[in-house]
Enzyme design. Structure first.
Site, PDB file in Angstrom:
ATOM      1  N   ASP A   1      28.704 -14.047 -37.400  1.00 28.83           N
ATOM      2  CA  ASP A   1      29.969 -14.119 -36.688  1.00 28.83           C
ATOM      3  C   ASP A   1      30.898 -13.074 -37.301  1.00 28.83           C
ATOM      4  O   ASP A   1      30.687 -12.645 -38.438  1.00 28.83           O
ATOM      5  CB  ASP A   1      30.547 -15.535 -36.856  1.00 28.83           C
TER       6      ASP A   1
ATOM      7  N   ASP B   1      29.564 -22.343 -32.631  1.00 32.93           N
ATOM      8  CA  ASP B   1      28.359 -21.856 -33.301  1.00 32.93           C
ATOM      9  C   ASP B   1      27.337 -22.958 -33.550  1.00 32.93           C
ATOM     10  O   ASP B   1      26.224 -22.669 -33.989  1.00 32.93           O
ATOM     11  CB  ASP B   1      28.726 -21.225 -34.655  1.00 32.93           C
TER      12      ASP B   1
ATOM     13  N   ASP C   1      30.887 -20.446 -38.161  1.00 38.40           N
ATOM     14  CA  ASP C   1      31.970 -21.229 -38.745  1.00 38.40           C
ATOM     15  C   ASP C   1      32.611 -22.209 -37.779  1.00 38.40           C
ATOM     16  O   ASP C   1      33.267 -23.152 -38.197  1.00 38.40           O
ATOM     17  CB  ASP C   1      33.060 -20.302 -39.308  1.00 38.40           C
TER      18      ASP C   1
END
Length: 813
Positions: free
Chosen positions: A331, A504, A500
């Site tokens: 990410d 996700d 996070d």
């Protein structure tokens, strides 16, 4: 504040249906208000209701644990050998039986102590994953451990939170809650004011406050703890590898036993008790009794090392997967960037003539929360000279993960109504110019990835460019896109994913290794295999290298176990069949007992030079290497026996006494040769280079010296009729040491030969790949993080490499 008696009354009244009665009745029954509890009252209630966590499983009694370790599948073979010794061996059967039982007890004690240490490590790691929540105490919001929650507390729930208790929602719009793990309902369920949310469910959308109505064992479910347990108990490939190695060892022993029985009993017509003694030699010396426990302890001890570097493993076997990762998806926000937004006032663009820049900032701040602020809210409110300007009476429309937008309605000092929206639409971003700077460490971190086989490459999307990109991904990938990307990558790669947020979670679960960064949401932490406690990319590099070192340690031991089994089975089998020399089971037992000390040292040994490339427990490599080493050592043992027992080579060369026809002294000589070579093998296995270049761990070296000092002394002085041994003196001991040293060096050459045969030109190809990546990465300083306003994409790295190149690496923003 409620008194002690009234608190007891609350505990009784909680048995009522607090989830069904009107919300005001809930406050009355719980003796609380919307302003929350005081700190003192929270402590008093904690004494009455207990901590907000499930009761730990009761620890098994020490006796039950001890016997469970003693009666493992591999132990059954040794126990069968003990029974054989008692029933069929010569007159020394009783002593041999006691010796085998002693071996079992010593091994079990070591395993028990090591597993106890392992349990403490796991408990320490889990303590670092205690769920957090925002609670209103003494009129102030603060982040606390969820275990302190009590009925009557007011908590804040936001996207990504795993709800830590059963609670009733207060005023606001709605929440979307994923409770599929609890009820089996597919998709998020909409919850409004007054409705109940359950412990362990995940908030997907919206932000509301709630009053706690049940905690700990009184909640509807204990899903939060269950999530961690389920992931910890996954074994997969590791269990398969251990089982296959055990099977190989058992099959090798079974083949040796079958050949010995056929040749010795039916062809050579030898005494039945002699046959039994030879079979016991193969069983006692060939079974890797401690292997499952040793491998488990290596992983748990390794997880402690990871914990100390800022990495918590929720699933122990994820260490093996982490070492094998060759594609790492990351990410952007908070990982490649600082996740600390700031507003550049100089870049604010105003499209209305009647509006000033300050008014744009004020509108953005009024669309933000004052309490429980996220990064964007903090940036907007922090841009004001006085944060108090951001508030009047408001009705909130909370952040929506689908629309990526939030809105607030407020009344100004003149009584006029205003509605302000804040979110990701390009026109709003252009107005505010929020900027999330790259971490200073990201350049060196990605370079380190390339040097260590984690090939991270282009993360860009250009609509009008002549540049060929290796991978390109659009801005604002949704959860489904990430999931499908990971799924596609897994067809050819071991894929790790760093995430996070709640978006996700599906990808974290899908990836071979899900990694939650520091300050990740509770949902992301629960879905991941590994949780980072330090920010940035460098901690991931440390975790990968540590995982490879741990895996290499496991690989070393499995190769060692296979080698010893092959060496014992075929070495002693050929000696028994060709020269009808029956090695004493007592001496094999002595080797096995002394090896327990080395086994303990192996679990504590540190790998100083882990693999520079992704690695895994490959059965082909383990079997091939173990069989080659074992066969070579069996050969030099057979050659030594022939030279010492059938020729005068050693007496003529070194002027030592002749051992021909002296079975008792030959027994001691053979014992010392086997003992030295067996343990010296580990110095070859544990090094990637020449064994004398990489120094072994101090504990391992000390263990070798101690054990071989005992073995040498035993061979020199021992005189034991039951074991059929007689001391050979220091001259013969020196000759045996010299013989082993001479034939030890070829093991190192064989190591490089095996590696070349198994890998071919793969190593050279990888070196070329690393150079290619580093050359491409040199462009990073000129092209990193370019924000193209025309199509709103982020370029983290431009690479003009043809797509046909075998470059692996993914990232998204």
């Amino acid at each position: 504040m409620a008194t002690g008696d009234s608190l007891e009354d609350i505990k009784i009244e909680i048995d009522d249906d607090l989830e069904k009665i009107p919300i005001e009745e809930v406050f009355k029954k719980l003796r609380c208000s919307r302003e929350g509890l005081s700190g003192a009252e929270g402590k008093e209630r904690l004494k009455i209701f207990g901590p907000n966590k499930l009761e730990n499983k009761k620890k098994e009694h020490i006796t039950l644990r001890f016997f469970a370790l003693m009666f493992k599948p591999l132990s059954w073979v040794i126990q069968a050998a003990a029974i054989m010794a008692m029933l069929f061996a010569n007159g020394d059967g009783r002593q041999l039986f006691l010796g085998i039982v002693c071996l079992l007890i010593v091994n079990t004690i070591i395993c028990y102590l090591k597993e106890d240490d392992a349990a403490n490590v796991v408990a320490m790691a889990r303590a670092g994953l205690s769920p957090k929540t925002k609670v209103l105490r003494d009129g102030k919001w603060s982040e606390q451990e969820a275990s302190i929650l009590v009925p009557g507390d007011i908590v804040s729930i936001k996207p990504g939170d795993i709800i830590p208790c059963d609670a009733r929602l207060l005023e606001g719009d709605t929440l979307k809650v994923d409770q599929s793990a609890l009820t089996g309902e597919f998709g998020p369920i909409t919850k409004g004011p007054g409705e109940e949310v359950f412990s362990g469910t995940t908030c997907k959308q919206g932000e509301m406050e709630a009053v706690v109505i049940a905690t700990g064992v009184h909640t509807f479910s204990g899903t939060t703890a269950h999530l961690v347990d389920n992931r910890t108990n996954k074994v997969g490939h590791f269990r398969k590898v251990v089982t296959e190695i055990e099977n190989l060892c058992v099959i090798s022993i079974a083949i040796g036993i079958s050949i010995e029985v056929i040749v010795m009993y039916w062809i050579q017509r030898r005494n039945f008790s002699d046959v039994i003694n030879n079979l016991l030699v193969l069983v006692i010396g060939g079974i890797p009794l401690a292997m499952p426990t040793v491998l488990y302890v290596i992983m748990v001890t390794g997880s402690l090392r990871l914990y100390r570097t800022g990495t918590i493993t929720q699933r122990i076997t994820a260490i093996e997967d982490m070492a094998a990762i060759d594609v790492l998806c990351s990410d952007k926000t908070g990982t490649l960037t600082l996740n600390k937004l700031s507003v550049d006032k100089n870049l604010i663009k105003v499209y209305s003539k009647d509006v000033e820049k300050e008014q744009v900032l004020l509108l953005a701040a009024r669309a933000s929360r004052i309490e429980n602020r996220d990064g964007i809210d903090a940036a907007m409110v922090g841009s004001l000279a006085d944060p108090k300007e951001a508030r009047a009476g408001i009705r909130e429309v909370h952040f929506n993960l689908v629309d990526k937008r939030t809105a607030l309605t407020y009344i100004d000092g003149n009584g006029d109504w205003h509605r302000v929206s804040k979110g990701t639409p390009e026109q709003i971003l252009d107005l505010c110019n929020a900027r999330d700077d790259l971490r200073k460490s990201v350049h060196s971190a990605i370079r380190n990835y390339a040097e260590r086989g984690l090939k991270s490459f282009a993360i860009s999307w250009f609509r009008n460019t002549n540049c060929n990109t290796v991978f390109f991904f659009p801005y604002q990938l949704c959860s489904e896109h990430k999931y499908h990307i990971v799924n596609k990558l897994q067809e050819r790669h071991i894929c790790g994913l760093i995430g996070d947020g709640v978006d996700d979670v599906p990808s974290l679960k899908k990836a071979d290794v899900g990694i939650a960064v520091a300050n990740a949401t509770e949902a992301a932490r629960a879905a991941s295999d590994i949780v980072l406690t330090e920010p940035g990319l460098s901690v991931i590099i440390d975790a990968v290298l540590a995982s490879r070192a741990i895996l290499q340690q496991m690989k070393h031991y499995t190769i060692y176990a296979v080698s010893i089994t092959i060496r014992v089975v075929f070495g002693f089998m050929f000696i028994a069949l060709i020269w009808k020399f029956d090695f004493s089971p007592f001496m094999v037992l002595a080797i096995a007992l002394l090896n327990e000390e080395t086994t303990k040292a192996i679990t504590m040994d540190n790998v100083t030079n882990p693999s520079p490339t992704p690695d895994s427990l490959k059965l082909k490599e383990i079997f091939a290497t173990g069989v080659v080493y074992g066969s070579y050592m069996a050969l030099i043992t057979v050659v030594f026996f022939w030279a010492a027992y059938r020729t005068d080579i050693f007496p003529r060369t070194f002027h030592v006494r002749d051992l021909r026809g002296n079975e008792a002294e030959m027994m001691c000589a053979l014992y010392l040769q086997v003992s030295i070579m067996s343990q010296a093998l580990f110095f070859v296995i544990q090094s990637r280079s020449w064994f004398f270049v990489e120094r072994p761990g101090e504990l391992l070296f000390l263990s070798f010296v101690t054990v071989q000092t005992i073995a040498t002394t035993l061979a020199v002085y021992a005189s034991w009729e039951t074991a059929r041994i007689e001391g050979i003196g220091w001259s013969w001991a020196g000759v045996i040491w010299l013989y082993n040293i001479i034939f030890f060096f070829p093991l190192d050459i064989m190591k490089f030969g095996i590696r070349y045969i198994l890998t071919g030109k793969a190593q050279s190809l990888f070196d070329n790949m690393v150079h290619l990546v580093l050359n491409s990465y040199a462009k990073l300083s000129n092209g990193i993080y370019n924000h193209t306003q025309a199509d709103h994409t982020y370029s983290l790295l431009e690479v003009s490499t043809p797509p046909s190149q075998d470059l692996r690496g993914v990232g998204w923003v």
